[in-house]
Scaffold this motif. Structure first.
Motif, PDB file in Angstrom:
ATOM      1  N   ALA A 200      82.424  90.672  51.709  1.00 39.60           N
ATOM      2  CA  ALA A 200      82.652  91.070  50.639  1.00 39.60           C
ATOM      3  C   ALA A 200      81.468  90.220  49.609  1.00 39.60           C
ATOM      4  O   ALA A 200      81.133  90.564  48.836  1.00 39.60           O
ATOM      5  CB  ALA A 200      83.748  91.043  50.048  1.00 39.60           C
ATOM      6  N   ILE A 201      81.572  89.023  49.797  1.00 34.75           N
ATOM      7  CA  ILE A 201      80.703  88.196  49.234  1.00 34.75           C
ATOM      8  C   ILE A 201      79.256  88.297  49.144  1.00 34.75           C
ATOM      9  O   ILE A 201      78.434  88.448  47.970  1.00 34.75           O
ATOM     10  CB  ILE A 201      81.142  86.724  49.336  1.00 34.75           C
ATOM     11  CG1 ILE A 201      82.428  86.160  48.709  1.00 34.75           C
ATOM     12  CG2 ILE A 201      80.131  85.409  48.754  1.00 34.75           C
ATOM     13  CD1 ILE A 201      82.987  84.748  49.204  1.00 34.75           C
ATOM     14  N   LYS A 202      78.808  88.348  50.728  1.00 30.15           N
ATOM     15  CA  LYS A 202      77.380  88.745  50.646  1.00 30.15           C
ATOM     16  C   LYS A 202      77.095  90.032  50.180  1.00 30.15           C
ATOM     17  O   LYS A 202      75.882  90.155  49.656  1.00 30.15           O
ATOM     18  CB  LYS A 202      77.447  88.890  52.433  1.00 30.15           C
ATOM     19  CG  LYS A 202      77.279  87.435  53.038  1.00 30.15           C
ATOM     20  CD  LYS A 202      77.098  87.489  54.347  1.00 30.15           C
ATOM     21  CE  LYS A 202      77.239  86.038  55.241  1.00 30.15           C
ATOM     22  NZ  LYS A 202      77.127  86.098  56.668  1.00 30.15           N
ATOM     23  N   LEU A 203      77.851  91.210  50.196  1.00 28.59           N
ATOM     24  CA  LEU A 203      77.522  92.375  49.865  1.00 28.59           C
ATOM     25  C   LEU A 203      77.483  92.288  48.082  1.00 28.59           C
ATOM     26  O   LEU A 203      76.403  92.934  47.587  1.00 28.59           O
ATOM     27  CB  LEU A 203      78.234  93.540  50.259  1.00 28.59           C
ATOM     28  CG  LEU A 203      78.318  93.917  51.632  1.00 28.59           C
ATOM     29  CD1 LEU A 203      79.601  94.875  51.819  1.00 28.59           C
ATOM     30  CD2 LEU A 203      76.987  94.517  51.926  1.00 28.59           C
ATOM     31  N   SER A 204      78.275  91.649  47.757  1.00 22.66           N
ATOM     32  CA  SER A 204      78.505  91.536  46.233  1.00 22.66           C
ATOM     33  C   SER A 204      77.292  90.824  45.684  1.00 22.66           C
ATOM     34  O   SER A 204      76.589  91.270  44.716  1.00 22.66           O
ATOM     35  CB  SER A 204      79.486  90.877  45.814  1.00 22.66           C
ATOM     36  OG  SER A 204      79.754  90.527  44.235  1.00 22.66           O
TER      37      SER A 204
END
Length: 276
Positions: A200-204
């Protein structure tokens, strides 16, 4: 065009950020950078990178050509008073201290001192920063280009009028903090809906990075790019509707305004202290 030896009065976070960025970009050799700071741990961070530690502020000024005032506004006056007798027309003094106007800087230094006020941000450390600067009335022709040639190696560097410095500080100077909050919140949304936290952090983060790159790399307004994502009756327009209901735009505008007003309040306080 040469900036000579670069000196930092203060070796805290902003000095470390710029120094690390300059070294990573091979813009300045380590032996041409020096710093002074009463906090030994701050100096040690830079010394570990090969930067020279000056024995006090006076020594630093005597051996530097381009000098960055990288201290907190509350101690800037004392530091300027200490180094003023050693500042000459050969020095270019660049203040990074929030709230310290060019008038205050010029009044605190010898007549005809070459002064620039600049507002950078932390992504300079990875050569993706943003800096806006304004030149004082005593700068030489080309001084702005000297600073621009140095800091443009660390990202966007724009010359402007001093009247916009506080607004730029509130927008781009504080902007990374807003972006980190947005990345964290978007990642929380992803986790809520089932994504692993690291994914989620990488995609965000990548979503914000890619979007910003499209804005900077093209000639389309952000609103136009937003419209291209929002298909009629699709998922994105529903999401935008929720952002509007939550006052997303309002909150960002208010955040920039609050930071700018705080800087102006600090300006006024420092001006009052200078007069008294």
């Amino acid at each position: 065009m040469s900036y000579g030896t670069v000196g930092f009065l203060g070796a805290g976070k902003i000095a470390q950020t710029i120094a690390k960025g300059l070294l990573a970009a091979n813009a300045v050799a380590p032996d041409r950078i020096a710093a002074s700071d009463p906090a030994r741990k701050n100096l040690q961070v830079l010394q570990d990178l090969g930067v020279k530690a000056a024995d006090g502020n006076t020594e630093l000024v005597k051996n530097a050509d381009t000098i960055f005032l990288a201290v907190k506004p509350t101690v800037a006056g004392r530091v300027l008073e200490e180094v003023a007798p050693h500042i000459t027309r050969d020095h270019l003094v660049v203040s990074l201290a929030a709230g310290i106007t060019i008038d205050i800087l010029e009044d605190s230094l010898p007549t005809k001192s070459r002064v620039i006020r600049a507002m950078p941000n932390t992504p300079l450390i990875i050569q993706q920063g943003a800096t806006i600067f304004a030149c004082g009335k005593n700068t030489k022709e080309g001084d702005g280009k000297i600073l621009q040639s140095l800091l443009s190696q660390l990202g966007l560097c724009i010359e402007g009028d001093e009247t916009v410095i506080d607004a730029a500080m509130a927008l781009s100077g504080c902007g990374p903090a807003y972006a980190y909050v947005a990345i964290d919140a978007l990642a929380d949304g992803g986790v809520k809906m089932g994504l692993p936290r690291d994914v989620a952090i990488k995609l965000s983060a990548q979503a914000l990075l890619g979007s910003a790159t499209m804005v900077l790399g093209g000639n389309k307004h952000p609103s136009q790019l937003k419209d291209e994502v929002c298909s009629p009756g699709g998922t994105a327009i529903d999401a935008i509707h929720e952002l509007e209901k939550g006052g997303f735009r309002h909150c960002l505008i208010e955040a920039v305004e609050a930071a700018c007003l705080k800087a102006r309040k600090l300006n006024a306080l420092l001006q009052f202290q200078k007069k008294n």
